[in-house]
Design a protein around this motif. Sequence first.
Motif, PDB file in Angstrom:
ATOM      1  N   GLN A 342       0.859  -1.433  -0.013  1.00  0.00           N
ATOM      2  CA  GLN A 342       0.173  -0.095  -0.142  1.00  0.00           C
ATOM      3  C   GLN A 342       0.963   1.331   0.013  1.00  0.00           C
ATOM      4  OE1 GLN A 342      -3.698   2.637   1.885  1.00  0.00           O
ATOM      5  NE2 GLN A 342      -2.937   0.930   3.025  1.00  0.00           N
ATOM      6  N   HIS A 374      -5.996   6.520  -3.684  1.00  0.00           N
ATOM      7  CA  HIS A 374      -7.309   6.715  -3.313  1.00  0.00           C
ATOM      8  C   HIS A 374      -8.371   6.687  -4.499  1.00  0.00           C
ATOM      9  CE1 HIS A 374      -6.582   7.181   0.769  1.00  0.00           C
ATOM     10  NE2 HIS A 374      -5.524   7.978   0.487  1.00  0.00           N
ATOM     11  N   GLU A 413      -6.722   1.719  -3.403  1.00  0.00           N
ATOM     12  CA  GLU A 413      -7.324   1.608  -2.325  1.00  0.00           C
ATOM     13  C   GLU A 413      -8.541   1.960  -2.327  1.00  0.00           C
ATOM     14  OE1 GLU A 413      -5.821   4.224   0.878  1.00  0.00           O
ATOM     15  OE2 GLU A 413      -6.710   3.149   2.377  1.00  0.00           O
ATOM     16  N   ALA A 438     -11.194  -0.150   1.793  1.00  0.00           N
ATOM     17  CA  ALA A 438     -10.980   0.544   3.207  1.00  0.00           C
ATOM     18  C   ALA A 438     -12.185   1.593   3.601  1.00  0.00           C
ATOM     19  CB  ALA A 438      -9.574   1.173   3.318  1.00  0.00           C
ATOM     20  N   HIS A 440     -13.187   5.121   4.794  1.00  0.00           N
ATOM     21  CA  HIS A 440     -12.682   6.769   5.173  1.00  0.00           C
ATOM     22  C   HIS A 440     -13.546   7.669   5.502  1.00  0.00           C
ATOM     23  CE1 HIS A 440      -9.544   4.701   2.479  1.00  0.00           C
ATOM     24  NE2 HIS A 440      -8.647   5.214   3.566  1.00  0.00           N
ATOM     25  N   HIS A 468      -6.340  -0.911   6.944  1.00  0.00           N
ATOM     26  CA  HIS A 468      -6.727  -0.667   8.111  1.00  0.00           C
ATOM     27  C   HIS A 468      -7.896  -0.904   8.720  1.00  0.00           C
ATOM     28  CE1 HIS A 468      -8.290   3.033   6.047  1.00  0.00           C
ATOM     29  NE2 HIS A 468      -6.979   3.041   5.246  1.00  0.00           N
ATOM     30  N   ARG A 506      -1.015   4.424  13.260  1.00  0.00           N
ATOM     31  CA  ARG A 506      -2.095   3.546  12.812  1.00  0.00           C
ATOM     32  C   ARG A 506      -1.983   2.204  13.519  1.00  0.00           C
ATOM     33  NH1 ARG A 506      -6.239   4.620   8.938  1.00  0.00           N
ATOM     34  NH2 ARG A 506      -5.875   6.348   7.578  1.00  0.00           N
ATOM     35  N   ASP A 529       1.482   2.114   3.769  1.00  0.00           N
ATOM     36  CA  ASP A 529       0.670   3.242   3.510  1.00  0.00           C
ATOM     37  C   ASP A 529       1.419   4.454   3.265  1.00  0.00           C
ATOM     38  OD1 ASP A 529      -1.825   4.786   2.999  1.00  0.00           O
ATOM     39  OD2 ASP A 529      -2.577   4.029   5.171  1.00  0.00           O
TER      40      ASP A 529
HETATM   41 ZN    ZN Z   1      -6.717   4.622   3.888  1.00  0.00          ZN
END
Ligand code: ZN
Length: 574
Positions: A342, A374, A413, A438, A440, A468, A506, A529
């Motif tokens: 990631q 993203h 992601e 994920a 967000h 995450h 995280r 990430d």
């Molecule tokens: Zn993320």
Amino acid sequence: MENIDIARIFDDIADVLELKDENPFRIRSYRRAARVIHDMPEDAKTLVAEGRITEVRGIGKGLAEKIEDIIKTGTTEFYEEIKQDAFFHLTELLNIPGIGPKLAVKLNREIGVETVDDLEEAAVKGKLNSLEGMGEKIEEKILKGIEQYRRSTGRFTIADAITYAEAIMKTLKAIKGVSRIDIAGSLRRMRETIGDVDILVISKSAGLIMDAFTSLDSVADVLAKGDTKSSVLLRSGIQVDLRILPQASYGSALHYFTGSKDHNVVMRDRGKRMGLKVSEYGVFDTKSEKRIAGKTEKEVFRAVGLPFISPELRENSGEFEAADRGTLPHLIELDDIRGDLQMHTKATDGANTVEEMARYAKGLGYEYIAITDHSKAVRVAGGLDDKELAAHIKAIRKANDKMDGIEILSGVEVDILKDGRLDISDEVLSECDVVLAAVHSGFTMPRDEMTERIKRGIGNPLVNILAHPTGRIINEREPYEIDIEEIIREAKTQHVALELNSYPNRLDLKDVHCRAAKDAGVKISTNTDSHADLQLRNMRYGIATARRGWLEPDDVINTYSLAGLKKFLAGRRR
Ligand SMILES: [Zn+2]
């Protein structure tokens, strides 16, 4: 002055400018500077001394000058001005989740709130209700936020604590007569947050070391100074204790000061049953009072009939039983990692290009990476829509064709929307080599709904990894409500890996959840990430948590060969 101290100065400046409602560009540039400096894996002092500070992406000439000032004098002229500003004392309020600069100023002007204590008192007395636009709900939220803030103050992320500890170790190691130096305590056990730092030393020149230790640049206050133990408070608020120990009991002291307390209690009881006294001074025969072990940790463990137990496992959470059965895990190591799955690039909110990320990863010895920008729902990050992602995939493939020695996988992601749908069409997702999904947004959803949302998200057969999984940000945001056991079960059914996000604030999944996933036969993916190439080095923090979660190389898909990884990814898309 460590990087975090410098970063804090820029953050303070940004806070005050924000309270004063000044030019947002100016605020953002200080904020960005703080982040860049905070996340730099190299010491700003070294970079300045070697004239390389402007080589860091995001640090221009102006900023470089300010950093030099801070390193030389401990401050800058502008920071001194800011500290005199009437708004400076309101910056503490901004640490409370839910309190932005506008609200902080309003609370100050209308009901005289200056500190977190004032705020708490006002909330408890129901004074906030009287303010326009505030209701009971906000009052409740603020009280919860204060509680969270109090819990987190005094606790540092593992990355911040390591930065300090390693800088101090480096200085002390250079002193003549130091024959051994170790970090002990929760930092050696690699806990996700650290209260204080313990350092142990064997040395014949105690005076020299204690002088050097108590006069370090980063020391704000000397709490105690003695021949065998000194304690200092660093400028950042972190306490560091240094102990000088005799060689004969060093292993016992290292074991004792590493902890955890619960682990040590079991060691003591175990010794007792064998007619031994286990303490920080050694392992003694109770009858003869003779020391039978203590020089090394291995010796200490052996004396009570145990093999060496890695510090990360010392929580009395099954390590003794496993040791007795001979089933202690062969814990994963950083060297086992072959790739990172990631990272973000300039296509969205990253600082580097695809090629730059790949080149840096190659330098780390990786065999592959995945570029995972993203999707459009994450608007603040400039997320990609279908068309943009399709074009980005093409660009990634092109970069991969040009680059030798590392495979660049194309990925995304993708956001799991509130109803559990994904933010990118299946048509485009199926073009990706790897898909991370994920959450967000909508963090306050009730537990059942959030669990269903994520189950639906990873139910899409194109998803490979849940990124995450609980959304927490250490010291900032609590995890969202979620039935993690149910998610682990679903991940198993769906052949989806769960991420252990290695970004140091995280570390999500956390250790106990990693262990639960492993027990359920779910694979973990340790990814950084990264939003800048240097952050690829954060993998070490993910590995620390993975070790605390009893993970072995085979439990983590990032240890697989490229062929093995591709096989794992294809397993989903039958
Ligand atoms: Zn993320």
